[in-house]
Design a protein around this motif. Sequence first.
Motif, PDB file in Angstrom:
ATOM      1  N   SER A 128       0.974  -1.400   0.535  1.00 43.11           N
ATOM      2  CA  SER A 128       0.099  -0.488  -0.166  1.00 43.11           C
ATOM      3  C   SER A 128       0.813   1.235   0.174  1.00 43.11           C
ATOM      4  O   SER A 128       1.638   1.767   0.888  1.00 43.11           O
ATOM      5  CB  SER A 128      -0.959   0.015   1.234  1.00 43.11           C
ATOM      6  N   GLY A 129       1.139   1.383  -0.989  1.00 44.38           N
ATOM      7  CA  GLY A 129       2.442   2.911  -1.248  1.00 44.38           C
ATOM      8  C   GLY A 129       3.960   2.289  -0.347  1.00 44.38           C
ATOM      9  O   GLY A 129       3.933   0.975   0.004  1.00 44.38           O
ATOM     10  N   PRO A 130       5.083   3.448  -0.432  1.00 40.59           N
ATOM     11  CA  PRO A 130       6.099   3.144  -0.106  1.00 40.59           C
ATOM     12  C   PRO A 130       5.999   2.232   1.185  1.00 40.59           C
ATOM     13  O   PRO A 130       6.936   2.626   1.350  1.00 40.59           O
ATOM     14  CB  PRO A 130       6.996   4.528  -0.796  1.00 40.59           C
ATOM     15  N   GLY A 131       4.981   3.340   1.823  1.00 38.66           N
ATOM     16  CA  GLY A 131       5.299   2.784   3.318  1.00 38.66           C
ATOM     17  C   GLY A 131       5.149   1.513   3.577  1.00 38.66           C
ATOM     18  O   GLY A 131       5.732   0.336   3.484  1.00 38.66           O
ATOM     19  N   GLY A 132       5.227   1.163   5.577  1.00 37.27           N
ATOM     20  CA  GLY A 132       5.616   0.084   5.820  1.00 37.27           C
ATOM     21  C   GLY A 132       6.076   0.025   7.045  1.00 37.27           C
ATOM     22  O   GLY A 132       5.779   1.134   7.366  1.00 37.27           O
ATOM     23  N   THR A 133       6.280  -1.568   8.122  1.00 41.30           N
ATOM     24  CA  THR A 133       6.466  -1.303   9.505  1.00 41.30           C
ATOM     25  C   THR A 133       8.185  -2.317   9.067  1.00 41.30           C
ATOM     26  O   THR A 133       7.922  -2.501   8.315  1.00 41.30           O
ATOM     27  CB  THR A 133       5.442  -2.076   9.908  1.00 41.30           C
ATOM     28  N   PHE A 134       8.799  -1.585  10.092  1.00 40.04           N
ATOM     29  CA  PHE A 134      10.622  -2.245  10.142  1.00 40.04           C
ATOM     30  C   PHE A 134      10.381  -3.246  11.317  1.00 40.04           C
ATOM     31  O   PHE A 134       8.971  -3.805  12.338  1.00 40.04           O
ATOM     32  CB  PHE A 134      11.062  -1.152  10.827  1.00 40.04           C
ATOM     33  N   ASP A 172       5.443  -5.013   4.249  1.00 44.15           N
ATOM     34  CA  ASP A 172       4.212  -4.190   3.712  1.00 44.15           C
ATOM     35  C   ASP A 172       3.346  -5.759   3.993  1.00 44.15           C
ATOM     36  O   ASP A 172       3.694  -6.044   5.062  1.00 44.15           O
ATOM     37  CB  ASP A 172       4.292  -4.276   2.046  1.00 44.15           C
ATOM     38  N   GLU A 173       2.102  -4.978   3.687  1.00 40.83           N
ATOM     39  CA  GLU A 173       0.716  -5.480   4.603  1.00 40.83           C
ATOM     40  C   GLU A 173       1.095  -7.276   3.906  1.00 40.83           C
ATOM     41  O   GLU A 173       0.778  -7.971   4.792  1.00 40.83           O
ATOM     42  CB  GLU A 173      -0.508  -4.664   3.549  1.00 40.83           C
ATOM     43  N   ALA A 174       1.270  -7.957   2.795  1.00 38.42           N
ATOM     44  CA  ALA A 174       1.878  -9.064   2.804  1.00 38.42           C
ATOM     45  C   ALA A 174       2.514  -9.609   3.452  1.00 38.42           C
ATOM     46  O   ALA A 174       2.205 -11.007   4.556  1.00 38.42           O
ATOM     47  CB  ALA A 174       2.091  -9.264   0.862  1.00 38.42           C
TER      48      ALA A 174
END
Length: 244
Positions: A128-134, A172-174
């Motif tokens: 979902s875009g360039p973001g994500g979690t570390f 990412d979300e996946a």
Amino acid sequence: MGRNLQNGERLRPVDLARRHGLSTQAVRNYEEAGILPAAGRTAHGYRTYTPLHARALGAFLALVPGHGHQTATSIMRAVNEGVVDEAFRLIDESHAQLLEDRRTLQAVESALRDLEPTPASEPDAAVSGPGGTFIGPLAGKLGIRSATLRKWERAGLVRPRRDPRTGYRVYDEADVRDARLAHQLRRGGYLLEQIAPLIAQVRAAGGLEPLETALRDWRGRLSARGRAMLAGAAELEAYLRDRG
């Protein structure tokens, strides 16, 4: 004794062994482990058992499928040492674990209902875009260590990308979805080598059938364990009754 089984018919180790397809050494080992009461001895030093020992052996073997070898051993040892409340506590812990496993299964099934299939031709469609979690925040959310996520990555369970500026892993979300599934399946007793192909098939096929099949198997194993606990309880109750 309730039915005086301790002083009844005398049985040889081989008599107990044959009834259950065991070796005589296994019977002796069970006695030494405290699973069976201490055997009597003949004038020549040979072991002699009674129907009460046979009942104890039957109870132990019935407890193993539901509680596992170690817990079944501890249950029988507690009974034979006269600490019946400890045996009941161990049984309660097994039932509590089974309930927790059922709740875990329900959590996995709930997670599956939230999954969005990813077409095989678009493996990164869930981004979902360039973001994500570390890695740290994700590990904290799952209640695991960062090292565990790195281990899962090596096993192919998650595929985080690298931030081009920092080199940090970005999930990412996946990836979060896959990590959640891996976490739940690990809690359900699945090995990494069993989980990896399931997640890979979900990614490639864009469907959940592989995991649904695994969950049906998991549900069946939980039901079998619950029924085995009932059978073990019946045999243990008979042993307790005969012990008096």
